[in-house]
Design a protein around this motif. Structure first.
Motif, PDB file in Angstrom:
ATOM      1  N   GLU A 199      13.316  37.937 142.554  1.00  0.00           N
ATOM      2  CA  GLU A 199      13.081  39.276 143.091  1.00  0.00           C
ATOM      3  C   GLU A 199      12.094  40.008 142.182  1.00  0.00           C
ATOM      4  O   GLU A 199      12.328  40.140 140.980  1.00  0.00           O
ATOM      5  CB  GLU A 199      14.406  40.035 143.158  1.00  0.00           C
ATOM      6  N   ILE A 200      11.003  40.466 142.775  1.00  0.00           N
ATOM      7  CA  ILE A 200       9.968  41.188 142.034  1.00  0.00           C
ATOM      8  C   ILE A 200       9.898  42.595 142.627  1.00  0.00           C
ATOM      9  O   ILE A 200       9.738  42.744 143.843  1.00  0.00           O
ATOM     10  CB  ILE A 200       8.571  40.531 142.225  1.00  0.00           C
ATOM     11  N   VAL A 201      10.024  43.608 141.778  1.00  0.00           N
ATOM     12  CA  VAL A 201      10.011  44.981 142.280  1.00  0.00           C
ATOM     13  C   VAL A 201       8.745  45.680 141.817  1.00  0.00           C
ATOM     14  O   VAL A 201       8.385  45.627 140.631  1.00  0.00           O
ATOM     15  CB  VAL A 201      11.246  45.758 141.768  1.00  0.00           C
ATOM     16  N   PHE A 202       8.078  46.321 142.762  1.00  0.00           N
ATOM     17  CA  PHE A 202       6.898  47.129 142.435  1.00  0.00           C
ATOM     18  C   PHE A 202       7.261  48.593 142.636  1.00  0.00           C
ATOM     19  O   PHE A 202       7.740  48.980 143.715  1.00  0.00           O
ATOM     20  CB  PHE A 202       5.736  46.743 143.367  1.00  0.00           C
ATOM     21  N   LEU A 203       7.083  49.399 141.610  1.00  0.00           N
ATOM     22  CA  LEU A 203       7.366  50.832 141.723  1.00  0.00           C
ATOM     23  C   LEU A 203       6.180  51.481 142.443  1.00  0.00           C
ATOM     24  O   LEU A 203       5.150  51.781 141.836  1.00  0.00           O
ATOM     25  CB  LEU A 203       7.592  51.447 140.345  1.00  0.00           C
ATOM     26  N   ASP A 204       6.363  51.661 143.737  1.00  0.00           N
ATOM     27  CA  ASP A 204       5.259  52.114 144.586  1.00  0.00           C
ATOM     28  C   ASP A 204       5.243  53.644 144.624  1.00  0.00           C
ATOM     29  O   ASP A 204       5.847  54.273 145.489  1.00  0.00           O
ATOM     30  CB  ASP A 204       5.426  51.539 145.997  1.00  0.00           C
ATOM     31  N   THR A 205       4.537  54.216 143.668  1.00  0.00           N
ATOM     32  CA  THR A 205       4.484  55.678 143.548  1.00  0.00           C
ATOM     33  C   THR A 205       3.745  56.333 144.701  1.00  0.00           C
ATOM     34  O   THR A 205       3.802  57.542 144.865  1.00  0.00           O
ATOM     35  CB  THR A 205       3.755  56.060 142.248  1.00  0.00           C
ATOM     36  N   GLY A 206       3.007  55.535 145.471  1.00  0.00           N
ATOM     37  CA  GLY A 206       2.178  56.101 146.542  1.00  0.00           C
ATOM     38  C   GLY A 206       0.829  56.561 146.017  1.00  0.00           C
ATOM     39  O   GLY A 206       0.027  57.138 146.756  1.00  0.00           O
ATOM     40  N   LEU A 207       0.580  56.304 144.739  1.00  0.00           N
ATOM     41  CA  LEU A 207      -0.650  56.796 144.103  1.00  0.00           C
ATOM     42  C   LEU A 207      -1.442  55.663 143.458  1.00  0.00           C
ATOM     43  O   LEU A 207      -2.267  55.900 142.577  1.00  0.00           O
ATOM     44  CB  LEU A 207      -0.281  57.847 143.043  1.00  0.00           C
ATOM     45  N   HIS A 208      -1.178  54.454 143.857  1.00  0.00           N
ATOM     46  CA  HIS A 208      -1.890  53.325 143.261  1.00  0.00           C
ATOM     47  C   HIS A 208      -3.253  53.127 143.916  1.00  0.00           C
ATOM     48  O   HIS A 208      -3.514  53.600 145.024  1.00  0.00           O
ATOM     49  CB  HIS A 208      -1.041  52.051 143.388  1.00  0.00           C
ATOM     50  N   PHE A 209      -4.090  52.396 143.212  1.00  0.00           N
ATOM     51  CA  PHE A 209      -5.415  52.077 143.738  1.00  0.00           C
ATOM     52  C   PHE A 209      -5.290  51.132 144.948  1.00  0.00           C
ATOM     53  O   PHE A 209      -4.381  50.286 144.987  1.00  0.00           O
ATOM     54  CB  PHE A 209      -6.242  51.331 142.678  1.00  0.00           C
ATOM     55  N   ARG A 210      -6.265  51.249 145.845  1.00  0.00           N
ATOM     56  CA  ARG A 210      -6.335  50.306 146.971  1.00  0.00           C
ATOM     57  C   ARG A 210      -6.351  48.869 146.447  1.00  0.00           C
ATOM     58  O   ARG A 210      -5.693  47.977 146.983  1.00  0.00           O
ATOM     59  CB  ARG A 210      -7.622  50.593 147.783  1.00  0.00           C
ATOM     60  N   GLU A 211      -7.075  48.650 145.350  1.00  0.00           N
ATOM     61  CA  GLU A 211      -7.206  47.288 144.808  1.00  0.00           C
ATOM     62  C   GLU A 211      -5.859  46.732 144.344  1.00  0.00           C
ATOM     63  O   GLU A 211      -5.642  45.516 144.351  1.00  0.00           O
ATOM     64  CB  GLU A 211      -8.200  47.276 143.639  1.00  0.00           C
ATOM     65  N   THR A 212      -4.968  47.606 143.912  1.00  0.00           N
ATOM     66  CA  THR A 212      -3.639  47.138 143.477  1.00  0.00           C
ATOM     67  C   THR A 212      -2.841  46.636 144.675  1.00  0.00           C
ATOM     68  O   THR A 212      -2.198  45.577 144.619  1.00  0.00           O
ATOM     69  CB  THR A 212      -2.887  48.275 142.753  1.00  0.00           C
ATOM     70  N   TYR A 213      -2.892  47.403 145.779  1.00  0.00           N
ATOM     71  CA  TYR A 213      -2.179  46.949 146.979  1.00  0.00           C
ATOM     72  C   TYR A 213      -2.788  45.641 147.499  1.00  0.00           C
ATOM     73  O   TYR A 213      -2.064  44.753 147.970  1.00  0.00           O
ATOM     74  CB  TYR A 213      -2.203  48.041 148.055  1.00  0.00           C
ATOM     75  N   GLU A 214      -4.096  45.512 147.378  1.00  0.00           N
ATOM     76  CA  GLU A 214      -4.740  44.257 147.810  1.00  0.00           C
ATOM     77  C   GLU A 214      -4.277  43.086 146.934  1.00  0.00           C
ATOM     78  O   GLU A 214      -4.076  41.972 147.414  1.00  0.00           O
ATOM     79  CB  GLU A 214      -6.265  44.390 147.724  1.00  0.00           C
TER      80      GLU A 214
END
Ligand code: SF4
Length: 234
Positions: free
Chosen positions: A63-78
């Motif tokens: 299980e890998i958790v990403f703390l998705d603050t809603g403020l990350h770079f587009r490149e991070t989501y990619e």
């Protein structure tokens, strides 16, 4: 089982005198010891990419958790999408804060990260991680001793007072060069911002390119007396 409450019992020791400087042995021990009672909180930065590749060797459905603050770079989501494609059996969970950005702005003012980044990190990272860690005994982090003065004393296994958990840091002995050698050798996907002057990548409003390669985290919270988001402070 070694837990926060049984910390004083005998702990295992690991040698760093091998190809992964102890990282693979630490991870193999951790997943054998904790089974599903452990999560990796990953930022999908370059150390995270190395750890994911190592974790996939010992626990393909970790299980890998990403703390998705809603403020990350587009490149991070990619990058996350590329990782999902390469390691389809990993369970990647996007953990969101309790407040949307609009709700946060209404309660605490617009662009909280500009006037109170500690509060913003608390709401968008620390509280969500605490929720993730409630009910598990241990978590994995990509901290390296070389990264900053606040990380020089990190061990493979650490008692984490803040989250009342065991924090496992397999990469403590890795250098910046070790990390990149591994990524290139294994042709791993990574965040393209690393090639554009961003060695350490967090939320977009709080991350700038770095011109001081002696201080790889100097692009985080530039202009504030802040060098950590608070996840790794006791
Ligand atoms: Fe807020 Fe910046 Fe912390 Fe992200 S890094 S949670 S935007 S203060």
């Amino acid at each position: 089982m070694l837990t926060y409450h049984t910390w004083d019992e005998e702990k295992p020791s690991f040698s760093s005198d091998n190809e992964t400087k102890g990282a693979l042995d630490v991870l193999a021990w951790a997943y054998d010891h904790y089974q599903d009672d452990i999560v990796y909180a990953c930022s999908f930065g370059i150390e995270g990419i190395v750890l994911i590749d190592l974790i996939a060797k010992v626990k393909p459905d970790a299980e890998i958790v990403f703390l998705d603050t809603g403020l990350h770079f587009r490149e991070t989501y990619e990058t996350i999408e590329k990782v999902k494609k390469k390691y389809p059996s990993l369970r990647i969970i996007m953990k969101q804060p309790n407040l949307s950005l609009d709700e946060q702005a209404k309660q605490f003012g617009d662009e909280l990260w500009k006037h109170n980044p500690n509060k913003c990190c608390e709401l968008r990272k620390i509280v969500p991680l605490r929720e993730v860690l409630t009910g598990v005994s241990a978590w994995i982090s990509g901290l390296r001793r070389e990264q900053s003065s606040t990380r020089r004393h990190v061990e493979y296994l650490n008692k984490d007072e803040k989250f009342r958990s065991i924090k496992i840091c397999p990469l403590i002995h890795w250098t910046w060069k070790d990390v990149w050698n591994y990524v290139h050798k294994h042709e791993l996907p990574y965040n393209e911002l690393h090639d554009k002057g961003y060695p350490s990548i967090g939320c977009e409003p709080c991350t700038s390119p770095v011109y001081d390669l002696e201080n790889l985290r100097s692009g985080r919270w530039a202009g504030h007396e802040k060098i950590e988001c608070g996840l790794h402070e006791s």
